[in-house]
Write a protein that holds these residues in place. Structure first.
Motif, PDB file in Angstrom:
ATOM      1  N   PRO A   1      -0.985 -42.847 -43.681  1.00 51.73           N
ATOM      2  CA  PRO A   1       0.157 -42.289 -42.941  1.00 51.73           C
ATOM      3  C   PRO A   1       0.818 -41.175 -43.749  1.00 51.73           C
ATOM      4  CG  PRO A   1       0.178 -44.683 -42.834  1.00 51.73           C
ATOM      5  CD  PRO A   1      -0.911 -44.311 -43.792  1.00 51.73           C
ATOM      6  N   LEU A   2       1.270 -40.143 -43.067  1.00 51.45           N
ATOM      7  CA  LEU A   2       1.800 -38.973 -43.756  1.00 51.45           C
ATOM      8  C   LEU A   2       2.993 -39.326 -44.638  1.00 51.45           C
ATOM      9  CD1 LEU A   2       1.581 -35.963 -44.205  1.00 51.45           C
ATOM     10  CD2 LEU A   2       3.001 -35.592 -42.182  1.00 51.45           C
ATOM     11  N   SER A   3       3.823 -40.263 -44.184  1.00 50.09           N
ATOM     12  CA  SER A   3       4.985 -40.649 -45.003  1.00 50.09           C
ATOM     13  C   SER A   3       4.535 -41.279 -46.322  1.00 50.09           C
ATOM     14  CB  SER A   3       5.860 -41.627 -44.222  1.00 50.09           C
ATOM     15  OG  SER A   3       5.113 -42.781 -43.844  1.00 50.09           O
ATOM     16  N   ALA A   4       3.532 -42.170 -46.254  1.00 55.92           N
ATOM     17  CA  ALA A   4       3.024 -42.809 -47.472  1.00 55.92           C
ATOM     18  C   ALA A   4       2.363 -41.778 -48.381  1.00 55.92           C
ATOM     19  CB  ALA A   4       2.029 -43.909 -47.107  1.00 55.92           C
ATOM     20  N   GLN A   5       1.594 -40.859 -47.789  1.00 50.62           N
ATOM     21  CA  GLN A   5       0.946 -39.822 -48.599  1.00 50.62           C
ATOM     22  C   GLN A   5       1.981 -38.950 -49.303  1.00 50.62           C
ATOM     23  OE1 GLN A   5      -2.052 -37.059 -46.726  1.00 50.62           O
ATOM     24  NE2 GLN A   5      -0.650 -35.518 -47.518  1.00 50.62           N
ATOM     25  N   HIS A   6       3.054 -38.598 -48.600  1.00 53.82           N
ATOM     26  CA  HIS A   6       4.072 -37.735 -49.202  1.00 53.82           C
ATOM     27  C   HIS A   6       4.748 -38.424 -50.389  1.00 53.82           C
ATOM     28  CE1 HIS A   6       7.327 -34.910 -49.677  1.00 53.82           C
ATOM     29  NE2 HIS A   6       8.210 -35.870 -49.463  1.00 53.82           N
ATOM     30  N   HIS A   7       5.116 -39.694 -50.212  1.00 59.98           N
ATOM     31  CA  HIS A   7       5.756 -40.415 -51.317  1.00 59.98           C
ATOM     32  C   HIS A   7       4.800 -40.544 -52.499  1.00 59.98           C
ATOM     33  CE1 HIS A   7       9.458 -41.326 -49.271  1.00 59.98           C
ATOM     34  NE2 HIS A   7       8.823 -41.889 -48.255  1.00 59.98           N
ATOM     35  N   LEU A   8       3.522 -40.786 -52.204  1.00 63.50           N
ATOM     36  CA  LEU A   8       2.538 -40.927 -53.281  1.00 63.50           C
ATOM     37  C   LEU A   8       2.375 -39.615 -54.054  1.00 63.50           C
ATOM     38  CD1 LEU A   8       0.253 -42.429 -54.752  1.00 63.50           C
ATOM     39  CD2 LEU A   8      -1.269 -41.747 -52.881  1.00 63.50           C
ATOM     40  N   LEU A   9       2.190 -38.507 -53.336  1.00 67.30           N
ATOM     41  CA  LEU A   9       1.995 -37.222 -54.008  1.00 67.30           C
ATOM     42  C   LEU A   9       3.258 -36.773 -54.740  1.00 67.30           C
ATOM     43  CD1 LEU A   9      -0.132 -35.211 -51.408  1.00 67.30           C
ATOM     44  CD2 LEU A   9      -0.884 -36.289 -53.533  1.00 67.30           C
ATOM     45  N   ALA A  10       4.412 -37.061 -54.162  1.00 67.76           N
ATOM     46  CA  ALA A  10       5.656 -36.712 -54.855  1.00 67.76           C
ATOM     47  C   ALA A  10       5.769 -37.464 -56.180  1.00 67.76           C
ATOM     48  CB  ALA A  10       6.857 -37.020 -53.961  1.00 67.76           C
ATOM     49  N   ARG A  11       5.375 -38.749 -56.169  1.00 65.76           N
ATOM     50  CA  ARG A  11       5.412 -39.524 -57.412  1.00 65.76           C
ATOM     51  C   ARG A  11       4.397 -38.999 -58.425  1.00 65.76           C
ATOM     52  NH1 ARG A  11       8.805 -42.274 -60.551  1.00 65.76           N
ATOM     53  NH2 ARG A  11       7.633 -43.606 -62.001  1.00 65.76           N
ATOM     54  N   VAL A  12       3.185 -38.697 -57.946  1.00 67.81           N
ATOM     55  CA  VAL A  12       2.152 -38.172 -58.840  1.00 67.81           C
ATOM     56  C   VAL A  12       2.584 -36.825 -59.406  1.00 67.81           C
ATOM     57  CG1 VAL A  12      -0.215 -37.290 -58.922  1.00 67.81           C
ATOM     58  CG2 VAL A  12       0.280 -39.425 -57.731  1.00 67.81           C
ATOM     59  N   GLN A  13       3.162 -35.980 -58.572  1.00 66.38           N
ATOM     60  CA  GLN A  13       3.633 -34.681 -59.041  1.00 66.38           C
ATOM     61  C   GLN A  13       4.676 -34.841 -60.142  1.00 66.38           C
ATOM     62  OE1 GLN A  13       5.491 -32.317 -56.007  1.00 66.38           O
ATOM     63  NE2 GLN A  13       6.155 -30.726 -57.417  1.00 66.38           N
ATOM     64  N   PHE A  14       5.613 -35.751 -59.949  1.00 66.98           N
ATOM     65  CA  PHE A  14       6.655 -35.954 -60.966  1.00 66.98           C
ATOM     66  C   PHE A  14       6.044 -36.475 -62.268  1.00 66.98           C
ATOM     67  CE2 PHE A  14       9.710 -38.697 -63.161  1.00 66.98           C
ATOM     68  CZ  PHE A  14      10.729 -37.794 -63.392  1.00 66.98           C
ATOM     69  N   GLU A  15       5.096 -37.422 -62.190  1.00 66.67           N
ATOM     70  CA  GLU A  15       4.470 -37.962 -63.394  1.00 66.67           C
ATOM     71  C   GLU A  15       3.733 -36.867 -64.153  1.00 66.67           C
ATOM     72  OE1 GLU A  15       4.665 -40.930 -64.753  1.00 66.67           O
ATOM     73  OE2 GLU A  15       5.999 -41.712 -63.200  1.00 66.67           O
ATOM     74  N   LEU A  16       3.027 -36.005 -63.442  1.00 65.65           N
ATOM     75  CA  LEU A  16       2.291 -34.922 -64.107  1.00 65.65           C
ATOM     76  C   LEU A  16       3.245 -33.898 -64.700  1.00 65.65           C
ATOM     77  CD1 LEU A  16      -0.654 -34.404 -61.591  1.00 65.65           C
ATOM     78  CD2 LEU A  16      -0.620 -35.770 -63.688  1.00 65.65           C
ATOM     79  N   GLU A  17       4.311 -33.584 -63.979  1.00 60.59           N
ATOM     80  CA  GLU A  17       5.310 -32.659 -64.523  1.00 60.59           C
ATOM     81  C   GLU A  17       5.942 -33.229 -65.790  1.00 60.59           C
ATOM     82  OE1 GLU A  17       6.736 -30.524 -60.340  1.00 60.59           O
ATOM     83  OE2 GLU A  17       7.896 -32.168 -61.220  1.00 60.59           O
TER      84      GLU A  17
END
Length: 382
Positions: free
Chosen positions: A139-155
């Motif tokens: 689901p797009l909502s789950a994907q967005h939360h997942l990528l946002a978390r991954v983006q923050f961890e990588l940053e």
């Protein structure tokens, strides 16, 4: 695959990853050739074109793009590792017997782990991950939360590495905290100082990993709806960046997150497969029922039309017979008049005769009067 061909493919791949930076799945073969032609003057790509020729570079790039080598760093690693294994197997197909003077195997000599293990520590994706259906998506909502978390961890990992090893990058860009450094910008800044990256196997590999993580930020910010297979590839690219930065703690967390997400995606793919089978079965059953109902409908309509034709014929015969009987009775009445009608006819005839007689007598009297008036004119005057 021969070793020269393998070297040519690796050289083309490294040059295109550095020069073109982004090659998406939707890039057509013609567009890819045009982009290579437009960037032919770039130093890295120019060297490859000079060595192999423009036509061969374009043909090799199209072949790699068709095999989805550019879509993910992990897929590229898997492809080139498989090519190396095939090449090594063709050069040495059978194992050699140990020398008779050395009956017992000796422990390998200790060596530096970096040169002995040049391959990245991020394993290639399993076959099940590569065989995920193109229609399987979170689901797009789950994907967005997942990528946002991954983006923050990588940053955060990039920021921590830069603060510990290259603080000048943070000062030059005025990045005072993790939230100030966007993933694509700080990754590009680190790419200019690859000599400081502890996990770099080669400059081309480090550049391609740093370029790959930019797609994570793009998908998170622009809400790009990804296939499950592409989403897992992005997570593996994130792990590759953490390997590049030698951040073991965040790498363990990222890998655990990716494994849990993979389980959910595999279960989702299985459920999607079951749902597709159920839908297909329902469609088949419905089609059979519809065909049977249409056959019953056709039979019922045919029977109804036959009944209609039968009663129409019956009513036509009844009406014809009724009309024929009425015509015969009326004709009988005309041929045999009643006594009252005969009397009326006789009286009418008698009245006509009397009228004629009265008119005749009147005419005679008028003529007699006119004659007498001519003989006796005086009497007529008097």
């Amino acid at each position: 695959m021969s070793q020269p061909q393998q070297e040519a493919e690796k050289a083309v791949y490294d040059a295109l990853c550095v020069v073109l930076n982004e090659i998406s799945d939707c890039t057509s073969k013609t567009k890819l050739k045009a982009r290579i032609h437009d960037h032919a003057a770039e130093p890295r790509l120019a060297d490859v074109i000079q060595a192999y020729g423009l036509g061969r570079v374009q043909k090799t790039a199209a072949s790699l793009h068709k095999k989805d080598v550019f879509s993910s760093k992990t897929i590229a690693q898997q492809y080139f590792q498989a090519a190396i294994q095939v090449a090594e197997g063709s050069l040495d197909p059978a194992p050699r017997d140990p020398a008779p003077c050395d009956p017992a195997p000796r422990d390998p000599a200790p060596c530096d782990p970096a040169p002995c293990d040049p391959a990245p520590r991020n394993p290639a994706p399993p076959d099940k991950e590569m065989q995920l259906s193109a229609e399987t998506r979170l689901p797009l909502s789950a994907q967005h939360h997942l990528l946002a978390r991954v983006q923050f961890e990588l940053e955060a990992a990039c920021f921590e590495f830069a603060r510990a090893n290259i603080p000048a990058i943070l000062e030059q860009n005025d990045w005072t905290c993790v939230e100030a450094a966007e993933l694509n910008l700080i990754a590009k800044a680190l790419g200019k100082h690859q000599e400081h990256l502890p996990g770099v196997v080669g400059l081309s590999e480090g550049a391609s990993i740093l370029a790959a993580v930019e797609s994570i930020r793009h998908a998170a910010v622009h809400r790009e709806y990804l296939k499950a297979k592409d989403l897992l590839a992005m997570l593996r690219d994130g792990e590759s960046l953490l390997i590049l930065l030698d951040n073991e703690s965040r790498l363990a967390s990222m890998r655990s997150l990716r494994e849990q997400v993979s389980k959910c995606i595999f279960a989702l793919d299985d459920d999607e497969t079951e749902v597709k089978k159920s839908i297909a079965t329902a469609h088949n059953v419905a089609a059979m029922q519809i065909a049977r109902l249409r056959q019953q409908e056709d039979e019922a309509v045919a029977q109804a039309k036959a009944r209609r034709a039968a009663f129409l014929c019956s009513y036509a015969e009844q009406i014809t017979a009724t009309v024929s009987n009425v015509h015969v009775k009326e004709a009988t009445k005309i041929r045999q008049p009643s006594s009252r009608a005969a009397m009326s006819t006789a009286l009418f005839f008698l009245a006509q005769c009397m009228r004629t007689a009265i008119m005749l007598v009147t005419d005679i009297l008028c003529r007699l009067y006119a004659l007498l008036a001519g003989v006796f004119p005086q009497v007529a005057v008097i």
